[in-house]
Design an enzyme around this catalytic site. Structure first.
Site, PDB file in Angstrom:
ATOM      1  N   THR A 120     -15.299  38.232  -7.331  1.00 29.08           N
ATOM      2  CA  THR A 120     -15.611  39.684  -6.158  1.00 29.08           C
ATOM      3  C   THR A 120     -16.535  38.922  -4.953  1.00 29.08           C
ATOM      4  O   THR A 120     -16.377  38.834  -4.208  1.00 29.08           O
ATOM      5  CB  THR A 120     -15.467  40.994  -6.859  1.00 29.08           C
ATOM      6  OG1 THR A 120     -14.145  41.256  -7.673  1.00 29.08           O
ATOM      7  CG2 THR A 120     -15.433  42.082  -5.527  1.00 29.08           C
ATOM      8  N   ASP A 121     -17.913  38.439  -6.031  1.00 28.70           N
ATOM      9  CA  ASP A 121     -18.793  38.895  -4.874  1.00 28.70           C
ATOM     10  C   ASP A 121     -18.480  37.259  -4.633  1.00 28.70           C
ATOM     11  O   ASP A 121     -19.044  37.275  -2.961  1.00 28.70           O
ATOM     12  CB  ASP A 121     -19.697  38.643  -6.351  1.00 28.70           C
ATOM     13  CG  ASP A 121     -21.602  38.279  -5.264  1.00 28.70           C
ATOM     14  OD1 ASP A 121     -21.499  39.194  -4.026  1.00 28.70           O
ATOM     15  OD2 ASP A 121     -22.717  38.023  -6.168  1.00 28.70           O
ATOM     16  N   GLU A 122     -17.986  36.125  -5.000  1.00 32.20           N
ATOM     17  CA  GLU A 122     -18.087  35.162  -4.406  1.00 32.20           C
ATOM     18  C   GLU A 122     -16.272  35.280  -3.278  1.00 32.20           C
ATOM     19  O   GLU A 122     -17.458  34.386  -1.776  1.00 32.20           O
ATOM     20  CB  GLU A 122     -17.585  33.406  -5.188  1.00 32.20           C
ATOM     21  CG  GLU A 122     -16.390  32.244  -4.423  1.00 32.20           C
ATOM     22  CD  GLU A 122     -17.824  32.298  -3.730  1.00 32.20           C
ATOM     23  OE1 GLU A 122     -17.905  30.854  -3.425  1.00 32.20           O
ATOM     24  OE2 GLU A 122     -19.027  31.983  -4.143  1.00 32.20           O
ATOM     25  N   SER A 126     -18.774  37.053  -0.389  1.00 29.71           N
ATOM     26  CA  SER A 126     -19.971  35.832   0.173  1.00 29.71           C
ATOM     27  C   SER A 126     -19.076  35.274   1.518  1.00 29.71           C
ATOM     28  O   SER A 126     -20.139  35.842   2.378  1.00 29.71           O
ATOM     29  CB  SER A 126     -20.554  36.043  -0.774  1.00 29.71           C
ATOM     30  OG  SER A 126     -19.894  34.252  -1.300  1.00 29.71           O
TER      31      SER A 126
END
Length: 288
Positions: free
Chosen positions: A207-209, A212
């Site tokens: 999710t963070d990737e 970003s």
């Protein structure tokens, strides 16, 4: 010579950059299963973000979207420099976001569906190189964030497992005009948590990737300020999870993001997530 910065000085530097001293940039808003439920979990700064709304269809067509050739990144809709530099049309770098023998039928089918949408609906398939350095060639972090190192084999965390199908198998499609992304994520056995299921941290990292990449292309978002995730169901190893990401708003040099991760048929919600990213312009590298 590059500077080696401590976590404390990095935090102070980012707080200075995040101060609301500039006017906000554009603020366009984008248009359960039965497998072992468990209580909601919150990671990050404890922000009370609104729950992302579930989508009824994958990638509904935007009235203003322009036709693009398959996989093209020559987009002149919004922030064309970021997009064209991030996914060059010609490169010798290996793209890890291409089908391989480990992809399950659901992932292959949805990949082909979105590849067709790149021709008519304004979607872009993002390449995935082994390091973010390869995506921003010619650019660098501001001098206060440069880090000295003698390492040469850099790899982004989600591309650190080289054996196909064993770790993170994923591909991201981005829609510039609607500021949203779809990530097709298939966790491999090296990401296992509970027997037979993906570790919750692997979904948080994925999710963070996706956040970003979306934040950078939609509005020069570079650093995660906060990431909150509420787990709903376990993801079976080797199956497909679809991450539907939106930029909810951009203000005070921050991008506010939402994500819902669910099965292809949208009957099982795996997690609902929110995040905040800091806007920060990269600097041009000096000619050698």
């Amino acid at each position: 010579m590059p500077l080696l910065v401590s976590p404390g000085s990095l935090f102070s530097f980012l707080c200075t950059l995040a101060s609301p001293c500039q006017s906000p940039r554009g603020v366009p808003r984008p248009c359960a299963g039965k497998m072992g439920r468990f209580p909601s979990v919150n990671t990050g700064g404890g922000l009370e973000e609104p729950e992302p709304q579930e989508q009824s269809t994958w990638g509904s067509r935007c009235p203003s979207s322009r036709c693009q050739p398959p996989g093209s990144c020559s987009v002149s809709l919004i922030f064309p420099v970021q997009v064209s530099r991030f996914c060059p049309e010609k490169t010798d770098l290996k793209d890890y976001a291409l089908p391989n023998a480990s992809w399950c039928p659901d992932m292959l089918d949805l990949y082909q569906e979105f590849l067709e949408k790149t021709k008519t609906d304004g979607w872009i398939k993002l390449p995935s190189f082994k390091s973010n350095r390869d995506h921003i060639q010619g650019l660098k972090l501001p001098s206060g964030l440069a880090v000295a190192s003698d390492k040469s084999d850099w790899r982004i965390f989600t591309r650190c497992i080289q054996v196909e199908g064993q770790g993170y198998e994923y591909v991201i499609f981005f829609h510039p005009s609607e500021k949203k992304s779809i990530c097709l994520f298939q966790p491999g056995p090296y990401l296992e948590g509970a027997p037979g299921f993906a570790h919750g941290g692997s979904l948080a990292a994925m999710t963070d990737e996706t956040f970003s990449k979306t934040a950078y292309l939609a509005g020069e978002g570079l650093f995660t300020v906060s990431l909150n995730i509420r787990f709903k169901n376990l993801i079976p190893v080797g199956s497909l999870a679809v991450l539907n990401v939106h930029v909810e708003k951009i203000e005070d040099q921050k991008l506010y993001m939402s994500c819902i991760a669910q099965s292809r048929d949208q009957q099982t919600v795996y997690a609902k997530c929110s995040g905040i990213f800091l806007q920060l312009q990269l600097e041009e590298e000096s000619p050698q």
